[in-house]
Enzyme design. Sequence first.
Site, PDB file in Angstrom:
ATOM      1  N   THR A 132       0.821  -1.209   0.000  1.00 31.27           N
ATOM      2  CA  THR A 132       0.000   0.000   0.000  1.00 31.27           C
ATOM      3  C   THR A 132       0.857   1.260   0.000  1.00 31.27           C
ATOM      4  O   THR A 132       1.997   1.235   0.487  1.00 31.27           O
ATOM      5  CB  THR A 132      -0.914  -0.005   1.253  1.00 31.27           C
ATOM      6  N   ASP A 133       0.294   2.348  -0.482  1.00 29.22           N
ATOM      7  CA  ASP A 133       1.016   3.640  -0.417  1.00 29.22           C
ATOM      8  C   ASP A 133       1.099   4.160   1.027  1.00 29.22           C
ATOM      9  O   ASP A 133       1.868   5.075   1.315  1.00 29.22           O
ATOM     10  CB  ASP A 133       0.352   4.687  -1.332  1.00 29.22           C
ATOM     11  N   GLU A 134       0.303   3.560   1.941  1.00 28.61           N
ATOM     12  CA  GLU A 134       0.265   4.084   3.312  1.00 28.61           C
ATOM     13  C   GLU A 134       1.588   3.872   4.052  1.00 28.61           C
ATOM     14  O   GLU A 134       1.837   4.506   5.070  1.00 28.61           O
ATOM     15  CB  GLU A 134      -0.921   3.476   4.081  1.00 28.61           C
ATOM     16  N   TYR A 157      -1.930  -0.439  10.948  1.00 28.70           N
ATOM     17  CA  TYR A 157      -2.053  -1.118   9.646  1.00 28.70           C
ATOM     18  C   TYR A 157      -0.839  -0.841   8.777  1.00 28.70           C
ATOM     19  O   TYR A 157      -0.179  -1.775   8.285  1.00 28.70           O
ATOM     20  CB  TYR A 157      -3.340  -0.660   8.930  1.00 28.70           C
ATOM     21  N   LYS A 161       2.186  -3.347   7.304  1.00 35.75           N
ATOM     22  CA  LYS A 161       2.474  -3.512   5.874  1.00 35.75           C
ATOM     23  C   LYS A 161       3.920  -3.110   5.580  1.00 35.75           C
ATOM     24  O   LYS A 161       4.616  -3.771   4.809  1.00 35.75           O
ATOM     25  CB  LYS A 161       1.507  -2.677   5.026  1.00 35.75           C
TER      26      LYS A 161
HETATM   27  P1  NAD Z   1      -9.640  -7.317   2.053  1.00 35.31           P
HETATM   28  O1  NAD Z   1      -9.651  -7.051   3.510  1.00 35.31           O
HETATM   29  O2  NAD Z   1     -10.842  -7.063   1.240  1.00 35.31           O
HETATM   30  O3  NAD Z   1      -9.239  -8.855   1.785  1.00 35.31           O
HETATM   31  C1  NAD Z   1      -8.243  -9.519   2.506  1.00 35.31           C
HETATM   32  C2  NAD Z   1      -8.404 -11.013   2.287  1.00 35.31           C
HETATM   33  O4  NAD Z   1      -7.378 -11.686   3.016  1.00 35.31           O
HETATM   34  C3  NAD Z   1      -9.743 -11.564   2.789  1.00 35.31           C
HETATM   35  O5  NAD Z   1     -10.310 -12.422   1.823  1.00 35.31           O
HETATM   36  C4  NAD Z   1      -9.365 -12.342   4.048  1.00 35.31           C
HETATM   37  O6  NAD Z   1     -10.220 -13.447   4.297  1.00 35.31           O
HETATM   38  C5  NAD Z   1      -7.954 -12.779   3.716  1.00 35.31           C
HETATM   39  N1  NAD Z   1      -7.152 -13.027   4.932  1.00 35.31           N
HETATM   40  C6  NAD Z   1      -7.050 -12.223   6.029  1.00 35.31           C
HETATM   41  N2  NAD Z   1      -6.259 -12.796   6.953  1.00 35.31           N
HETATM   42  C7  NAD Z   1      -5.839 -13.987   6.426  1.00 35.31           C
HETATM   43  C8  NAD Z   1      -4.993 -15.010   6.905  1.00 35.31           C
HETATM   44  N3  NAD Z   1      -4.434 -14.940   8.130  1.00 35.31           N
HETATM   45  N4  NAD Z   1      -4.760 -16.084   6.115  1.00 35.31           N
HETATM   46  C9  NAD Z   1      -5.332 -16.173   4.886  1.00 35.31           C
HETATM   47  N5  NAD Z   1      -6.165 -15.224   4.398  1.00 35.31           N
HETATM   48  C10 NAD Z   1      -6.412 -14.130   5.144  1.00 35.31           C
HETATM   49  O7  NAD Z   1      -8.382  -6.518   1.515  1.00 35.31           O
HETATM   50  P2  NAD Z   1      -8.153  -5.783   0.110  1.00 35.31           P
HETATM   51  O8  NAD Z   1      -8.669  -4.410   0.196  1.00 35.31           O
HETATM   52  O9  NAD Z   1      -8.607  -6.672  -0.980  1.00 35.31           O
HETATM   53  O10 NAD Z   1      -6.554  -5.694   0.114  1.00 35.31           O
HETATM   54  C11 NAD Z   1      -5.771  -6.740  -0.433  1.00 35.31           C
HETATM   55  C12 NAD Z   1      -4.304  -6.380  -0.322  1.00 35.31           C
HETATM   56  O11 NAD Z   1      -4.066  -5.160  -1.024  1.00 35.31           O
HETATM   57  C13 NAD Z   1      -3.843  -6.134   1.117  1.00 35.31           C
HETATM   58  O12 NAD Z   1      -2.556  -6.679   1.245  1.00 35.31           O
HETATM   59  C14 NAD Z   1      -3.818  -4.617   1.252  1.00 35.31           C
HETATM   60  O13 NAD Z   1      -2.850  -4.222   2.179  1.00 35.31           O
HETATM   61  C15 NAD Z   1      -3.453  -4.205  -0.169  1.00 35.31           C
HETATM   62  N6  NAD Z   1      -3.942  -2.870  -0.586  1.00 35.31           N
HETATM   63  C16 NAD Z   1      -5.273  -2.536  -0.442  1.00 35.31           C
HETATM   64  C17 NAD Z   1      -5.728  -1.290  -0.891  1.00 35.31           C
HETATM   65  C18 NAD Z   1      -7.182  -0.891  -0.799  1.00 35.31           C
HETATM   66  O14 NAD Z   1      -7.523   0.252  -1.133  1.00 35.31           O
HETATM   67  N7  NAD Z   1      -8.079  -1.759  -0.396  1.00 35.31           N
HETATM   68  C19 NAD Z   1      -4.824  -0.387  -1.465  1.00 35.31           C
HETATM   69  C20 NAD Z   1      -3.471  -0.770  -1.591  1.00 35.31           C
HETATM   70  C21 NAD Z   1      -3.058  -2.021  -1.165  1.00 35.31           C
HETATM   71  P1  TYD Z   2     -10.726   4.219   4.185  1.00 37.75           P
HETATM   72  O1  TYD Z   2     -11.669   3.772   3.116  1.00 37.75           O
HETATM   73  O2  TYD Z   2     -10.830   3.607   5.532  1.00 37.75           O
HETATM   74  O3  TYD Z   2      -9.255   4.051   3.576  1.00 37.75           O
HETATM   75  P2  TYD Z   2      -7.819   4.552   4.164  1.00 37.75           P
HETATM   76  O4  TYD Z   2      -7.975   5.012   5.549  1.00 37.75           O
HETATM   77  O5  TYD Z   2      -7.013   3.307   4.085  1.00 37.75           O
HETATM   78  O6  TYD Z   2      -7.374   5.626   3.223  1.00 37.75           O
HETATM   79  O7  TYD Z   2     -10.872   5.787   4.356  1.00 37.75           O
HETATM   80  C1  TYD Z   2     -10.685   6.676   3.276  1.00 37.75           C
HETATM   81  C2  TYD Z   2     -10.768   8.074   3.836  1.00 37.75           C
HETATM   82  O8  TYD Z   2     -12.114   8.314   4.291  1.00 37.75           O
HETATM   83  C3  TYD Z   2      -9.871   8.306   5.033  1.00 37.75           C
HETATM   84  O9  TYD Z   2      -9.361   9.633   5.003  1.00 37.75           O
HETATM   85  C4  TYD Z   2     -10.802   8.143   6.231  1.00 37.75           C
HETATM   86  C5  TYD Z   2     -12.140   8.641   5.696  1.00 37.75           C
HETATM   87  N1  TYD Z   2     -13.330   7.998   6.291  1.00 37.75           N
HETATM   88  C6  TYD Z   2     -14.366   8.781   6.812  1.00 37.75           C
HETATM   89  O10 TYD Z   2     -14.304  10.032   6.782  1.00 37.75           O
HETATM   90  N2  TYD Z   2     -15.437   8.159   7.368  1.00 37.75           N
HETATM   91  C7  TYD Z   2     -15.548   6.801   7.426  1.00 37.75           C
HETATM   92  O11 TYD Z   2     -16.556   6.273   7.969  1.00 37.75           O
HETATM   93  C8  TYD Z   2     -14.493   6.004   6.871  1.00 37.75           C
HETATM   94  C9  TYD Z   2     -14.555   4.502   6.896  1.00 37.75           C
HETATM   95  C10 TYD Z   2     -13.404   6.649   6.304  1.00 37.75           C
END
Ligand code: NAD
Ligand code: TYD
Length: 349
Positions: A132-134, A157, A161
Amino acid sequence: MSKTILITGGAGFIGSHVVRLFVNKYPDYKIINLDKLTYAGNLENLRDIENKNNYIFEKGDIVDEGYVIDLFAKYNFDGVIHLAAESHVDRSITNPMEFIMTNVVGTVNLLNAAKDLWKANEEGKLFYHVSTDEVYGSLGDTGLFLETTSYDPQSPYSSSKASSDHFVRAYGNTYGMPYVISNCSNNYGPNQFPEKLLPLFINNILNGKALPVYGDGKFTRDWLYVVDHAIAIDKIYHEGRNGETYNIGGFNEWTNIDLIKILCKQMDIALGNEVGTAEELITYVKDRPGHDKRYAIDANKLKNELGWAPSLQFEEGLVKTILWYLANEKWMNNITSGDYQKYYKQQYN
Ligand code: NAD
Ligand code: TYD
């Protein structure tokens, strides 16, 4: 060429789009989806491909070292695309240990299993770590995250990561693990669990519930349509250089409040309501502790080296996403019954 690839977290939001893309695009590959099916994992996300010959689902936990070793012995993987993670910042604030276990220990278990199976720098093998970019922390009003930006994670989080990214690079440096890492900005699109901003707000608008905007709403995120992320992962998996990091982003920055207002307008249009109706639900609430002010990605390395660019304009992607949620109310209702209500109460009441 045929390959056997492990995709972890394939039942989650991004993972399900990656699994679908690989299963459909590469009929000669065998795709094994390993997922624990936590609250965020949902096999409904993969109904359309679950019977394909080149797809296998394995339910398991990456924290379980013995299980991971056995799985690698069973399938003799050529590659790993590692997405399994605990992924929600708010949950990491209430329960950091879960994040350390899955995101750090789980990643190291996978690295160890791959190290034991593959020779150092073995041709044709690859550990692809999805991050992630975070990990870069928070930007001020200007500037963009580059692949060379120092890590400065601020939440439990992003710290977990960042730690996992460091372990992947350490295994490359120390043991010759062939790897790539990508760091992506905020994703949106179908199948996202309604704890993240967009699906939570779509669900709340549908139910006439308040839209809880953290702090002053002037936090900035860079948004990318999830299928474009999956396409970038495919490109990097096949064409990325060993040991490199690629930033992935949408070239698409929004403050939360501006994004929410566009969402409200498009929801009103989609539902046939007078424009302005959904905006009335906006409610400013207490800020998230340690809330990162701004994330923004410079994805030009990926664009220039591998020719990737986002395919969708943002409003097009947003409308597509809204229409998917409206057409899949059953999906939403299934996951928001039960434990979700408990989470919602704890987080927002
Ligand atoms: P998500 O929470 O939707 O999915 C995570 C999946 O991992 C789920 O299916 C869960 O059951 C599985 N999981 C969790 N713990 C596990 C374990 N111990 N063993 C096996 N499986 C397990 O997450 P996402 O949003 O799809 O993110 C996927 C990846 O991409 C993550 O690594 C996250 O850090 C990264 N990422 C997400 C975003 C975003 O905006 N969502 C952006 C950048 C990077
Ligand atoms: P989120 O979807 O949780 O992603 P991330 O924190 O990983 O960027 O949140 C996106 C942005 O929206 C973040 O600045 C937090 C804000 N946010 C709210 O204002 N209200 C909410 O209920 C949630 C879940 C997020």
